[in-house]
Design a protein around this motif. Structure first.
Motif, PDB file in Angstrom:
ATOM      1  N   ILE A 179       0.843  -1.200   0.000  1.00  0.00           N
ATOM      2  CA  ILE A 179       0.000   0.000   0.000  1.00  0.00           C
ATOM      3  C   ILE A 179       0.878   1.250   0.000  1.00  0.00           C
ATOM      4  O   ILE A 179       2.089   1.160   0.253  1.00  0.00           O
ATOM      5  N   PRO A 180       0.300   2.419  -0.243  1.00  0.00           N
ATOM      6  CA  PRO A 180       1.103   3.656  -0.234  1.00  0.00           C
ATOM      7  C   PRO A 180       1.780   3.879   1.120  1.00  0.00           C
ATOM      8  O   PRO A 180       1.284   3.439   2.161  1.00  0.00           O
ATOM      9  N   GLY A 181       2.899   4.575   1.108  1.00  0.00           N
ATOM     10  CA  GLY A 181       3.648   4.846   2.325  1.00  0.00           C
ATOM     11  C   GLY A 181       3.595   6.311   2.718  1.00  0.00           C
ATOM     12  O   GLY A 181       3.383   7.195   1.879  1.00  0.00           O
ATOM     13  N   CYS A 182       3.779   6.566   4.001  1.00  0.00           N
ATOM     14  CA  CYS A 182       3.863   7.934   4.524  1.00  0.00           C
ATOM     15  C   CYS A 182       4.962   7.934   5.582  1.00  0.00           C
ATOM     16  O   CYS A 182       4.779   7.398   6.685  1.00  0.00           O
ATOM     17  N   GLY A 233      -5.158   5.585   1.829  1.00  0.00           N
ATOM     18  CA  GLY A 233      -4.828   4.165   1.843  1.00  0.00           C
ATOM     19  C   GLY A 233      -3.556   3.807   2.567  1.00  0.00           C
ATOM     20  O   GLY A 233      -3.167   2.634   2.591  1.00  0.00           O
ATOM     21  N   SER A 234      -2.895   4.796   3.188  1.00  0.00           N
ATOM     22  CA  SER A 234      -1.626   4.501   3.866  1.00  0.00           C
ATOM     23  C   SER A 234      -1.801   4.226   5.362  1.00  0.00           C
ATOM     24  O   SER A 234      -0.892   3.700   6.006  1.00  0.00           O
ATOM     25  N   LYS A 235      -2.976   4.554   5.922  1.00  0.00           N
ATOM     26  CA  LYS A 235      -3.180   4.342   7.354  1.00  0.00           C
ATOM     27  C   LYS A 235      -3.419   2.864   7.632  1.00  0.00           C
ATOM     28  O   LYS A 235      -4.193   2.203   6.941  1.00  0.00           O
ATOM     29  N   PHE A 240       0.779   4.356  10.224  1.00  0.00           N
ATOM     30  CA  PHE A 240       0.750   4.388   8.770  1.00  0.00           C
ATOM     31  C   PHE A 240       1.826   3.466   8.217  1.00  0.00           C
ATOM     32  O   PHE A 240       2.853   3.234   8.860  1.00  0.00           O
ATOM     33  N   ASN A 241       1.573   2.949   7.038  1.00  0.00           N
ATOM     34  CA  ASN A 241       2.650   2.274   6.337  1.00  0.00           C
ATOM     35  C   ASN A 241       3.715   3.319   6.033  1.00  0.00           C
ATOM     36  O   ASN A 241       3.401   4.434   5.615  1.00  0.00           O
ATOM     37  N   GLY A 242       4.976   2.967   6.255  1.00  0.00           N
ATOM     38  CA  GLY A 242       6.034   3.957   6.066  1.00  0.00           C
ATOM     39  C   GLY A 242       6.819   3.800   4.789  1.00  0.00           C
ATOM     40  O   GLY A 242       7.783   4.519   4.554  1.00  0.00           O
TER      41      GLY A 242
END
Length: 250
Positions: free
Chosen positions: A83-86, A105-107, A137-139
């Protein structure tokens, strides 16, 4: 972290104390759940998980801050490229850190914490209580991001800080490790001690590049019938204190 106010009375009280070094016994209690059972490395099963811990001193004193946490689950893995990262750096780059910069979508989860702001080794009654919120969040590849925040209505300080969490594997265990920044452990000669925290990571399922359904968190099975969790708390002097919990059927 951006601090807008600290209880001056607490700071003055602590500064006026004659601090005496005393022997302190800290108790670490951990807990958690995994929402899925079974699975294997070839045929993993997607699921979610929860995590919690409580840190206390039976004598009623404030415990020292924890510098590094390692949270490991048996028989599982994270797919951080799904998934997207933050990143923590992206959030902290703002004048006032805010997760609004994170892509949709990153949480991956949320939670809460309770802390004491005072002087380690002194009675809990001399410290101020603080309640805060956690967002995860995905990092990006191999990382997750933990965002800590609090409001003045429930805490003497207003906190807004992201922490980088590294995804690690150790034998049959996989999980996240992170170091708490100095600014989240000490302020104006006061110690910030987290006494309780809990978090829930959601079940997230997406299709990979091959069109296959993949879980962000996946169960890959255990060698025995039970799934274990090990959390290692490391203090500012480098001493580590592992706490293990059997979560039930794997």
């Amino acid at each position: 972290m951006r601090i807008t106010r600290v209880l001056a009375a607490t700071a003055l009280a602590v500064l006026g104390m004659a601090v005496i070094a005393t022997a302190q016994t800290t108790t670490y209690d951990v807990g958690g759940t995994v929402s899925v059972h079974g699975g294997s490395k070839k045929k993993p099963k997607p699921g979610g998980l929860t995590f919690s811990f409580t840190v206390s001193d039976p004598s009623g004193n404030q415990t020292p801050p924890v510098q590094t946490y390692s949270i490991m689950y048996e028989g599982g893995r994270l797919n951080t490229d799904l998934i997207p990262g933050c990143s923590a750096a992206k959030i902290n780059a703002l004048a006032t850190p805010d997760t609004d910069v994170c892509p949709a979508g990153s949480k991956i989860g949320s939670g809460s914490l309770t802390a004491l702001i005072g002087s380690a080794g002194q009675p809990v009654s001399t410290a101020s209580s603080c309640k805060g919120s956690l967002a995860l969040f995905n990092g990006g590849k191999g990382h997750a991001t933990l965002f800590v925040s609090s409001e003045l209505a429930t805490c003497p300080v207003a906190l807004r800080q992201a922490i980088d969490m590294k995804y690690v594997t150790k034998g049959d265990f996989a999980g996240l490790e992170f170091t708490v920044p100095e600014m989240l452990r000490h302020q104006v000669m006061l110690d910030i001690t987290v006494t309780h925290a809990d978090a829930r990571l959601s079940t997230i399922v997406k299709k990979n590049k091959k069109g296959e359904k993949v879980g962000y968190i996946e169960s890959t099975g255990c060698k025995d019938a039970n799934r274990d969790m090990t959390v290692t708390f490391t203090d500012e002097q480098g001493a580590s204190f592992p706490a293990t919990k059997t979560l039930g059927k794997c």
